[in-house]
Design a protein around this motif. Structure first.
Motif, PDB file in Angstrom:
ATOM      1  N   ILE A   1     -28.618  13.919 -31.747  1.00  0.00           N
ATOM      2  CA  ILE A   1     -27.292  14.022 -32.362  1.00  0.00           C
ATOM      3  C   ILE A   1     -26.210  13.736 -31.335  1.00  0.00           C
ATOM      4  CG2 ILE A   1     -25.635  15.702 -33.274  1.00  0.00           C
ATOM      5  CD1 ILE A   1     -27.824  16.867 -34.913  1.00  0.00           C
TER       6      ILE A   1
ATOM      7  N   SER B   1     -23.531  10.717 -31.658  1.00  0.00           N
ATOM      8  CA  SER B   1     -22.094  11.018 -31.643  1.00  0.00           C
ATOM      9  C   SER B   1     -21.389  10.234 -30.560  1.00  0.00           C
ATOM     10  CB  SER B   1     -21.857  12.496 -31.390  1.00  0.00           C
ATOM     11  OG  SER B   1     -22.537  13.255 -32.303  1.00  0.00           O
TER      12      SER B   1
ATOM     13  N   ARG C   1     -12.590  52.670 -31.296  1.00  0.00           N
ATOM     14  CA  ARG C   1     -11.607  53.406 -32.089  1.00  0.00           C
ATOM     15  C   ARG C   1     -10.844  54.453 -31.296  1.00  0.00           C
ATOM     16  NH1 ARG C   1     -14.645  53.475 -37.828  1.00  0.00           N
ATOM     17  NH2 ARG C   1     -14.157  51.319 -38.273  1.00  0.00           N
TER      18      ARG C   1
ATOM     19  N   VAL D   1      -5.363  40.061 -28.736  1.00  0.00           N
ATOM     20  CA  VAL D   1      -4.683  39.291 -29.785  1.00  0.00           C
ATOM     21  C   VAL D   1      -3.457  38.580 -29.214  1.00  0.00           C
ATOM     22  CG1 VAL D   1      -3.424  39.443 -31.943  1.00  0.00           C
ATOM     23  CG2 VAL D   1      -5.484  40.754 -31.648  1.00  0.00           C
ATOM     24  N   ILE D   2      -2.746  39.280 -28.323  1.00  0.00           N
ATOM     25  CA  ILE D   2      -1.583  38.641 -27.711  1.00  0.00           C
ATOM     26  C   ILE D   2      -2.032  37.455 -26.867  1.00  0.00           C
ATOM     27  CG2 ILE D   2       0.277  38.987 -26.042  1.00  0.00           C
ATOM     28  CD1 ILE D   2       0.510  41.839 -27.121  1.00  0.00           C
TER      29      ILE D   2
ATOM     30  N   LEU E   1      -4.554  35.650 -27.291  1.00  0.00           N
ATOM     31  CA  LEU E   1      -5.002  34.592 -28.186  1.00  0.00           C
ATOM     32  C   LEU E   1      -3.813  33.888 -28.834  1.00  0.00           C
ATOM     33  CD1 LEU E   1      -7.939  33.974 -28.726  1.00  0.00           C
ATOM     34  CD2 LEU E   1      -7.763  35.182 -30.874  1.00  0.00           C
ATOM     35  N   SER E   2      -2.706  34.617 -28.938  1.00  0.00           N
ATOM     36  CA  SER E   2      -1.572  34.084 -29.688  1.00  0.00           C
ATOM     37  C   SER E   2      -0.615  33.277 -28.824  1.00  0.00           C
ATOM     38  CB  SER E   2      -0.792  35.214 -30.344  1.00  0.00           C
ATOM     39  OG  SER E   2      -1.643  35.970 -31.150  1.00  0.00           O
ATOM     40  N   ILE E   3      -0.619  33.548 -27.533  1.00  0.00           N
ATOM     41  CA  ILE E   3       0.312  32.802 -26.687  1.00  0.00           C
ATOM     42  C   ILE E   3      -0.387  31.546 -26.218  1.00  0.00           C
ATOM     43  CG2 ILE E   3       1.718  32.856 -24.620  1.00  0.00           C
ATOM     44  CD1 ILE E   3       1.986  35.793 -24.918  1.00  0.00           C
TER      45      ILE E   3
ATOM     46  N   ARG F   1     -13.127  39.843 -27.627  1.00  0.00           N
ATOM     47  CA  ARG F   1     -13.327  40.202 -29.032  1.00  0.00           C
ATOM     48  C   ARG F   1     -14.773  40.001 -29.460  1.00  0.00           C
ATOM     49  NH1 ARG F   1      -8.377  39.001 -32.510  1.00  0.00           N
ATOM     50  NH2 ARG F   1      -9.775  37.704 -33.684  1.00  0.00           N
TER      51      ARG F   1
ATOM     52  N   ARG G   1     -21.917  21.306 -24.242  1.00  0.00           N
ATOM     53  CA  ARG G   1     -22.367  21.937 -25.485  1.00  0.00           C
ATOM     54  C   ARG G   1     -23.879  21.876 -25.608  1.00  0.00           C
ATOM     55  NH1 ARG G   1     -18.632  19.776 -30.317  1.00  0.00           N
ATOM     56  NH2 ARG G   1     -16.659  20.547 -29.557  1.00  0.00           N
TER      57      ARG G   1
ATOM     58  N   LEU H   1      -1.506  46.544 -38.593  1.00  0.00           N
ATOM     59  CA  LEU H   1      -1.329  45.365 -37.751  1.00  0.00           C
ATOM     60  C   LEU H   1      -1.262  44.103 -38.614  1.00  0.00           C
ATOM     61  CD1 LEU H   1      -1.058  44.986 -34.739  1.00  0.00           C
ATOM     62  CD2 LEU H   1      -3.484  44.438 -34.634  1.00  0.00           C
TER      63      LEU H   1
ATOM     64  N   ASN I   1     -25.252  16.809 -43.825  1.00  0.00           N
ATOM     65  CA  ASN I   1     -25.145  17.717 -42.702  1.00  0.00           C
ATOM     66  C   ASN I   1     -25.233  16.969 -41.378  1.00  0.00           C
ATOM     67  OD1 ASN I   1     -24.749  20.152 -41.587  1.00  0.00           O
ATOM     68  ND2 ASN I   1     -26.740  21.001 -42.094  1.00  0.00           N
TER      69      ASN I   1
ATOM     70  N   GLU J   1     -22.492  16.904 -38.503  1.00  0.00           N
ATOM     71  CA  GLU J   1     -22.821  17.317 -37.131  1.00  0.00           C
ATOM     72  C   GLU J   1     -22.388  16.268 -36.126  1.00  0.00           C
ATOM     73  OE1 GLU J   1     -26.929  18.331 -36.696  1.00  0.00           O
ATOM     74  OE2 GLU J   1     -26.649  20.318 -37.547  1.00  0.00           O
TER      75      GLU J   1
ATOM     76  N   TYR K   1     -18.746  16.385 -35.798  1.00  0.00           N
ATOM     77  CA  TYR K   1     -18.350  17.637 -35.168  1.00  0.00           C
ATOM     78  C   TYR K   1     -18.585  17.603 -33.663  1.00  0.00           C
ATOM     79  CZ  TYR K   1     -17.713  22.651 -34.694  1.00  0.00           C
ATOM     80  OH  TYR K   1     -17.251  23.887 -34.343  1.00  0.00           O
TER      81      TYR K   1
ATOM     82  N   TRP L   1     -18.763  23.758 -43.750  1.00  0.00           N
ATOM     83  CA  TRP L   1     -19.945  24.561 -43.429  1.00  0.00           C
ATOM     84  C   TRP L   1     -19.847  25.973 -44.002  1.00  0.00           C
ATOM     85  CZ3 TRP L   1     -20.487  22.357 -37.833  1.00  0.00           C
ATOM     86  CH2 TRP L   1     -21.327  21.240 -37.885  1.00  0.00           C
TER      87      TRP L   1
ATOM     88  N   ARG M   1     -20.570  25.572 -47.642  1.00  0.00           N
ATOM     89  CA  ARG M   1     -21.987  25.282 -47.834  1.00  0.00           C
ATOM     90  C   ARG M   1     -22.818  26.572 -47.775  1.00  0.00           C
ATOM     91  NH1 ARG M   1     -25.881  24.488 -43.775  1.00  0.00           N
ATOM     92  NH2 ARG M   1     -27.746  23.385 -44.484  1.00  0.00           N
TER      93      ARG M   1
ATOM     94  N   MET N   1       1.914  32.396 -34.165  1.00  0.00           N
ATOM     95  CA  MET N   1       0.471  32.393 -33.897  1.00  0.00           C
ATOM     96  C   MET N   1      -0.078  33.810 -33.996  1.00  0.00           C
ATOM     97  SD  MET N   1      -0.485  29.243 -32.721  1.00  0.00           S
ATOM     98  CE  MET N   1      -1.708  29.447 -31.473  1.00  0.00           C
ATOM     99  N   PHE N   2       0.679  34.742 -33.412  1.00  0.00           N
ATOM    100  CA  PHE N   2       0.274  36.143 -33.438  1.00  0.00           C
ATOM    101  C   PHE N   2       0.158  36.628 -34.882  1.00  0.00           C
ATOM    102  CE2 PHE N   2       1.688  40.593 -33.677  1.00  0.00           C
ATOM    103  CZ  PHE N   2       0.703  41.191 -32.913  1.00  0.00           C
TER     104      PHE N   2
ATOM    105  N   ASN O   1      -2.852  35.085 -36.673  1.00  0.00           N
ATOM    106  CA  ASN O   1      -4.121  35.612 -36.161  1.00  0.00           C
ATOM    107  C   ASN O   1      -4.369  37.027 -36.653  1.00  0.00           C
ATOM    108  OD1 ASN O   1      -5.242  33.501 -34.700  1.00  0.00           O
ATOM    109  ND2 ASN O   1      -3.883  33.880 -32.975  1.00  0.00           N
TER     110      ASN O   1
ATOM    111  N   ASP P   1      -7.277  38.172 -39.195  1.00  0.00           N
ATOM    112  CA  ASP P   1      -8.245  39.207 -38.816  1.00  0.00           C
ATOM    113  C   ASP P   1      -8.297  40.304 -39.867  1.00  0.00           C
ATOM    114  OD1 ASP P   1      -8.905  37.931 -36.557  1.00  0.00           O
ATOM    115  OD2 ASP P   1      -7.803  39.234 -35.190  1.00  0.00           O
TER     116      ASP P   1
ATOM    117  N   ARG Q   1     -10.075  39.195 -42.919  1.00  0.00           N
ATOM    118  CA  ARG Q   1     -11.519  39.150 -42.717  1.00  0.00           C
ATOM    119  C   ARG Q   1     -12.108  40.553 -42.799  1.00  0.00           C
ATOM    120  NH1 ARG Q   1     -12.733  36.628 -37.368  1.00  0.00           N
ATOM    121  NH2 ARG Q   1     -11.894  38.615 -36.738  1.00  0.00           N
TER     122      ARG Q   1
ATOM    123  N   LYS R   1     -18.878  45.887 -44.776  1.00  0.00           N
ATOM    124  CA  LYS R   1     -19.470  46.726 -43.745  1.00  0.00           C
ATOM    125  C   LYS R   1     -18.422  47.574 -43.037  1.00  0.00           C
ATOM    126  CE  LYS R   1     -21.872  43.388 -41.840  1.00  0.00           C
ATOM    127  NZ  LYS R   1     -22.558  42.646 -40.797  1.00  0.00           N
ATOM    128  N   LEU R   2     -17.174  47.100 -43.052  1.00  0.00           N
ATOM    129  CA  LEU R   2     -16.126  47.800 -42.314  1.00  0.00           C
ATOM    130  C   LEU R   2     -15.418  48.845 -43.168  1.00  0.00           C
ATOM    131  CD1 LEU R   2     -14.611  44.869 -40.287  1.00  0.00           C
ATOM    132  CD2 LEU R   2     -16.045  46.710 -39.476  1.00  0.00           C
TER     133      LEU R   2
ATOM    134  N   LYS S   1     -14.321  52.170 -44.702  1.00  0.00           N
ATOM    135  CA  LYS S   1     -14.376  53.508 -44.101  1.00  0.00           C
ATOM    136  C   LYS S   1     -14.800  54.547 -45.121  1.00  0.00           C
ATOM    137  CE  LYS S   1     -10.944  52.467 -40.731  1.00  0.00           C
ATOM    138  NZ  LYS S   1      -9.506  52.354 -40.676  1.00  0.00           N
TER     139      LYS S   1
END
Lengths: 309, 311
Positions: free
Chosen positions: A11, A15, A124, A136-137, A139-141, A189, A288, B48, B146, B150, B153, B189, B192, B291-292, B295, B299, B302, B308-309, B311
């Motif tokens: 592959i 590619s 927690r 998160v910050i 990741l955001s900047i 994360r 990769r 958040l 696929n 690939e 990708y 994907w 799929r 962006m913040f 994101n 999150d 999700r 599973k999350l 409470k």
């Protein structure tokens, strides 16, 4: 397992061929000859130039020559940089990018893992929330905001670091931080979420029941099992570092490959764009591919079964 | 019975029967919620994520209405007033041609957000169709499609985007097209995987038995049930598209002057940040903030979809 690796390898080759061909087609689809300039050149000069670059031959033949040269590592000649060979430019500038890249990959993994582990161990609680907000910050900047921000606050205002260049070891600090911030956040994360899952699994409970010390459990049992996604991420980490370095090198004036790439794009220096693109692509794909192999080697389930994706 | 009486201290008469006529067995204490209500509830209670949501709303409102209300516009040069610091006249200062930064920042927001949403939408459409067909038919069709995905990708997508933009005339459309050429694969994907899980469920089989065609089953029955992961991927596509656009503009491949996206403005701002930091600060601040917000909201979404999350 060997079949899996072989499949990935094929592959990768397809590619690569696809990209090389696309690049060639695209570069030839651009209207106008790259040799045209504002200054009028005589018919004879134009002919000679075309012959020099092999542009007078039919397209298929040009493509064949291009492929042949490529396999031999000859990426052609830059049109704007005083007719230097592209591979020579890459050879001279890449070490800077490589050093910076390695520094930031190591930083990302070490700091990211530490942050993730801390967060998972204090799930927690305050440390967890704190680490994740930082992540998160981070990741955001985007790097193109982070780099000037660091430069302005730490080099221009406080003068703790040099504003630009890459001469001493201290000069690596700012570009490395800017380059690895996003990956640190991502790895943290990733590690946190897998580690929380692993820490709740039966074998950890067994280890606890046996009376092993907390840090020993994390180090010997949990971390190993949480590292898997990070290994897969490594291939993409290099991609992030490379694209990030394009921005970082421009801002910190580092004479690396990224800076030449930006220049070549704004100069429309097609052979250089093509050469660096292909070089980057090969680099990324090989990374990769290695990450894929590493994944197979690390994950015992993959080794035993050898099936699946 | 005899044994009990022999104990002496407790006699049968001392036992009392409890009245259980009003006693509800297995009472459900939690409020009953449908799946979507539950998701909404969990999303709203995630502070958040909601912060992100409100930031998104505010920036969006400003991007739409601020250029309308503002007395300035984004393209008129006013050289005597170049590089002015923020004041009541120019809230965010002016740039090197005396253009109002407040106006330009929100114009830039429009462009960045438009690119982000448009790219995400195209990814969604192509991804759902491609991924839906791939997942539903399976077998050889899946295998072939696929492989193709690939191969695409494996090519670093930013490089392809840059190459295409070098060749094509830079404009908003070309940026979006160039970004979408490789951007849809992730979505495909995700779809799929979802379709493969869902296609053998009873309701899909029932629909098939009733004679529904493949397209009807995919789009009427399977896709709506796969909406969760699709929505999450969509939310996380937007910031990455905004980032890519900023990155391209930074390289000089983005929208052309006098229009400016956040990336272009940051690029301009970096050059003069020691003297006129506000020219960098405002676009950089809002890009990061957006962006913040995306994101964090993604999150939260999700987590809300992940049973599973709970409470």
């Amino acid at each position: 397992m060997i079949r899996y690796i072989l499949k990935k390898f094929v592959i990768m080759l397809v590619s690569l061929f696809f990209l090389v061909t696309t690049t060639f087609v695209l570069m030839n689809a651009i209207p106008g000859s790259p040799l045209q300039s504002e200054k009028a050149t005589s018919e004879a000069v134009q002919k000679n130039l075309e012959a020099y670059y092999g542009l007078d031959k039919p397209m298929i033949e040009q493509y064949g020559i291009y492929l042949k040269n490529l396999v031999q590592g000859d990426l052609g000649i830059s049109m704007k940089k005083k007719f230097q060979a592209v591979d020579k430019i890459i050879k001279e500038s890449f070490p800077y990018s490589l050093k910076l890249g390695i520094a930031s990959v190591i930083t990302s993994i070490v700091v990211g893992c530490l942050l993730g582990i801390l967060a998972a161990m204090h799930h927690r609680k305050f440390i967890d929330n704190f680490a994740m907000v930082i992540a998160v910050i981070g990741l955001s900047i985007p790097s193109l905001v982070m780099a000037p921000l660091l430069q302005y606050s730490l080099a221009v205002k406080i003068r703790a670091f040099e504003v630009a260049g890459l001469n001493g070891p201290l000069d690596y600090v700012l570009p490395t931080i800017a380059l690895s911030a996003a990956s640190i956040a991502f790895i943290a994360r990733l590690i946190r979420s897998t580690m929380i899952e692993v820490l709740n699994s039966d074998f950890i409970k067994t280890a606890k029941a046996k009376g092993l010390a907390g840090h020993w459990i994390v180090w010997r049992h949990a971390l190993r099992n949480s590292m898997l996604p990070v290994v897969t991420f490594l291939g993409y980490l290099t991609a992030g570092v490379i694209t990030g370095s394009v921005v970082i090198e421009k801002i910190f004036a580092i004479p690396g490959l990224g800076k030449f790439f930006v220049q070549s794009v704004s100069d429309r220096d097609y052979p250089l764009i093509m050469g660096i693109t292909i070089f980057y692509a090969v680099l990324l794909m090989v990374c990769r591919f290695l990450a894929d192999i590493a994944y197979v080697l690390v994950d015992p389930r993959m080794r035993a079964g050898g099936k699946g994706k | 019975m005899n044994n009990d009486t022999n104990r002496g201290s407790i006699r049968p008469e001392q036992f009392q029967k409890i009245d259980r006529s009003n006693y509800v067995f297995e009472r459900i204490e939690r409020k009953r919620l449908t799946a979507w209500q539950d998701i909404r509830y969990r999303l709203v209670s995630n502070k958040l994520a909601m912060t992100g949501f409100y930031i998104m709303c505010v920036v969006l409102l400003f991007a739409i209405f601020a250029p309308m209300i503002s007395p300035h516009d984004h393209f008129t040069n006013d050289l005597p007033n170049a590089n002015q610091a923020p004041s009541w006249q120019h809230l965010f200062g002016t740039d090197d041609l005396g253009r109002d930064m407040f106006e330009r920042t929100w114009k830039g927001a429009q462009i960045s957000l438009f690119v982000g949403f448009a790219a995400a939408l195209i990814d969604l459409i192509i991804g759902i169709i491609y991924g839906g067909i791939m997942g539903y038919y399976g077998g050889k069709v899946d295998e072939a499609m696929n492989r193709f995905a690939e191969i695409i990708y494996a090519i670093p997508h930013l490089l392809v985007t840059i190459l295409l933009l070098v060749v094509m005339e830079p404009s908003l459309t070309t940026i979006i097209v160039a970004m979408s050429i490789t951007g849809w694969i992730n979505m495909a994907w995700i779809v799929r995987g979802q379709i493969m899980q869902l296609k053998n469920q009873e309701y899909a089989l029932a629909s098939k038995a009733l004679g529904a065609g493949a397209m009807r089953i995919i789009f009427r029955h399977l896709i709506p049930n796969a909406m969760g992961p699709i929505l999450v991927t969509l939310t996380l596509t937007v910031p990455s598209a905004i980032f890519t656009e900023a990155f391209l503009s930074f390289l000089g491949l983005g929208v052309q002057s006098p229009v400016a996206s956040w990336g272009t403005m940051i690029n301009d701002g970096v050059k003069s940040m020691t003297l006129y930091p506000w020219r960098l600060m405002f676009p950089a601040l809002f890009l990061s903030l957006m962006m913040f917000a995306f994101n964090v909201f993604g999150d939260g979404l999700r987590d809300a979809f992940d049973p599973k999350l709970k409470k």
